[in-house]
Enzyme design. Sequence first.
Site, PDB file in Angstrom:
ATOM      1  N   ASN A 217      -6.228  -8.128   1.204  1.00 33.44           N
ATOM      2  CA  ASN A 217      -6.371  -6.984   0.309  1.00 33.44           C
ATOM      3  C   ASN A 217      -6.578  -5.748   1.176  1.00 33.44           C
ATOM      4  OD1 ASN A 217      -7.149  -5.073  -1.553  1.00 33.44           O
ATOM      5  ND2 ASN A 217      -9.031  -6.107  -2.183  1.00 33.44           N
TER       6      ASN A 217
ATOM      7  N   LYS B  24      -6.829  -2.772   0.171  1.00 35.02           N
ATOM      8  CA  LYS B  24      -7.616  -1.750  -0.540  1.00 35.02           C
ATOM      9  C   LYS B  24      -6.936  -0.383  -0.377  1.00 35.02           C
ATOM     10  CE  LYS B  24     -11.612  -4.701   0.019  1.00 35.02           C
ATOM     11  NZ  LYS B  24     -13.051  -4.867   0.134  1.00 35.02           N
TER      12      LYS B  24
ATOM     13  N   HIS C  14     -11.307  -6.941  -9.248  1.00 35.59           N
ATOM     14  CA  HIS C  14     -12.053  -6.848  -7.987  1.00 35.59           C
ATOM     15  C   HIS C  14     -13.352  -6.091  -8.259  1.00 35.59           C
ATOM     16  CE1 HIS C  14     -13.173  -5.748  -3.935  1.00 35.59           C
ATOM     17  NE2 HIS C  14     -12.383  -6.711  -3.510  1.00 35.59           N
TER      18      HIS C  14
ATOM     19  N   GLU D 188     -14.760  -3.841  -6.716  1.00 39.11           N
ATOM     20  CA  GLU D 188     -14.641  -2.378  -6.522  1.00 39.11           C
ATOM     21  C   GLU D 188     -13.994  -1.720  -7.743  1.00 39.11           C
ATOM     22  OE1 GLU D 188     -12.713  -2.678  -2.711  1.00 39.11           O
ATOM     23  OE2 GLU D 188     -14.591  -3.433  -1.860  1.00 39.11           O
TER      24      GLU D 188
ATOM     25  N   GLU E 111     -15.970 -13.607  -4.882  1.00 38.87           N
ATOM     26  CA  GLU E 111     -16.345 -12.604  -3.889  1.00 38.87           C
ATOM     27  C   GLU E 111     -17.747 -12.078  -4.187  1.00 38.87           C
ATOM     28  OE1 GLU E 111     -12.606 -10.792  -1.910  1.00 38.87           O
ATOM     29  OE2 GLU E 111     -13.174  -9.539  -3.598  1.00 38.87           O
TER      30      GLU E 111
ATOM     31  N   GLY F 237     -17.400  -6.464   2.996  1.00 34.84           N
ATOM     32  CA  GLY F 237     -17.446  -5.378   3.969  1.00 34.84           C
ATOM     33  C   GLY F 237     -18.771  -5.216   4.687  1.00 34.84           C
TER      34      GLY F 237
ATOM     35  N   SER G  77     -16.212 -10.783   3.946  1.00 36.02           N
ATOM     36  CA  SER G  77     -16.474 -10.868   5.389  1.00 36.02           C
ATOM     37  C   SER G  77     -15.884 -12.122   6.042  1.00 36.02           C
ATOM     38  CB  SER G  77     -17.975 -10.756   5.680  1.00 36.02           C
ATOM     39  OG  SER G  77     -18.461  -9.495   5.254  1.00 36.02           O
TER      40      SER G  77
HETATM   41  P1  13P Z   1     -13.996  -7.836   3.436  1.00 38.37           P
HETATM   42  O1  13P Z   1     -13.185  -8.985   3.943  1.00 38.37           O
HETATM   43  O2  13P Z   1     -13.711  -6.539   4.135  1.00 38.37           O
HETATM   44  O3  13P Z   1     -15.449  -8.171   3.351  1.00 38.37           O
HETATM   45  O4  13P Z   1     -13.515  -7.566   1.916  1.00 38.37           O
HETATM   46  C1  13P Z   1     -13.428  -8.649   1.047  1.00 38.37           C
HETATM   47  C2  13P Z   1     -12.712  -8.192  -0.176  1.00 38.37           C
HETATM   48  O5  13P Z   1     -13.234  -7.411  -0.965  1.00 38.37           O
HETATM   49  C3  13P Z   1     -11.347  -8.702  -0.394  1.00 38.37           C
HETATM   50  O6  13P Z   1     -10.896  -8.418  -1.675  1.00 38.37           O
END
Ligand code: 13P
Length: 248
Positions: free
Chosen positions: A9, A11, A93, A95, A163, A169, A208
């Site tokens: 992803n 983002k 997601h 976010e 997740e 992150g 992560s």
């Molecule tokens: P990270 O791998 O940067 O922690 O992000 C995970 C994520 O939100 C994938 O959709």
Amino acid sequence: MARKLAAGNWKMNGTTAELSEVAALTAAISDATCEVLLCPPATLISRMADMAQGTGLKIGGQTCHSEASGAHTGDISAAMLYDAGASHVILGHSERRADHGETSEQVAGQSAAAQAGGLIAIVCVGETEAERDANVTLNVVGTQLAESIPDDCDLSKLVVAYEPVWAIGTGRTPTIEQIAEVHDHMRSALTERFGQGADDIPLLYGGSVKPSNAADIFAVSNVDGALVGGASLKAEDFGGIVSALSQA
Ligand code: 13P
């Protein structure tokens, strides 16, 4: 649909300059035995899909609207993603849930629209840190799962990603036991609701994931792959995760 999936992803990252990573990735995954997917910003889908032609790489979107078309400025439909070359779309997601107030009911509508538009829906769920501390992780994940997947879901076009919000992150990951507990719970809940057909739904872990922890995570029961953020931006890192999954 293959059960093992490494999904990246991107983002809100990536412009033309970063397409070089896609070229490097297609070379790095030539002998992968799992499915490999990259979900870039919508602006790059079409060009990435062209680059992925004839390779094992698939391309996906990061959200879609629940309506097929209409007066929704700035939104994107499943048919548009499909037309641009996408095979999958990430939905719900954390976010999107946090930044845009998306509810599980809306995510269910998006999932139905995605499947109707020919896409595989990757439905995301996960608890916040406060919810984990309050010992309500399984309730939260179970409720999100129940509400974000429509009753008439086509199970052959569904992927679920767990997740934990606090692991995204941050460099922090749940313990292997915590991942196993949630994934086993999700598999049981899906089987209870949909029957044996739920056995084949790929369950991804996200938060992560890096080349250095991927093999341990992929060894966990009911973990069929990963949804990777930061480490999917570099072909070398994502390639390492793909090879860990291929060997799992
Ligand atoms: P990270 O791998 O940067 O922690 O992000 C995970 C994520 O939100 C994938 O959709």
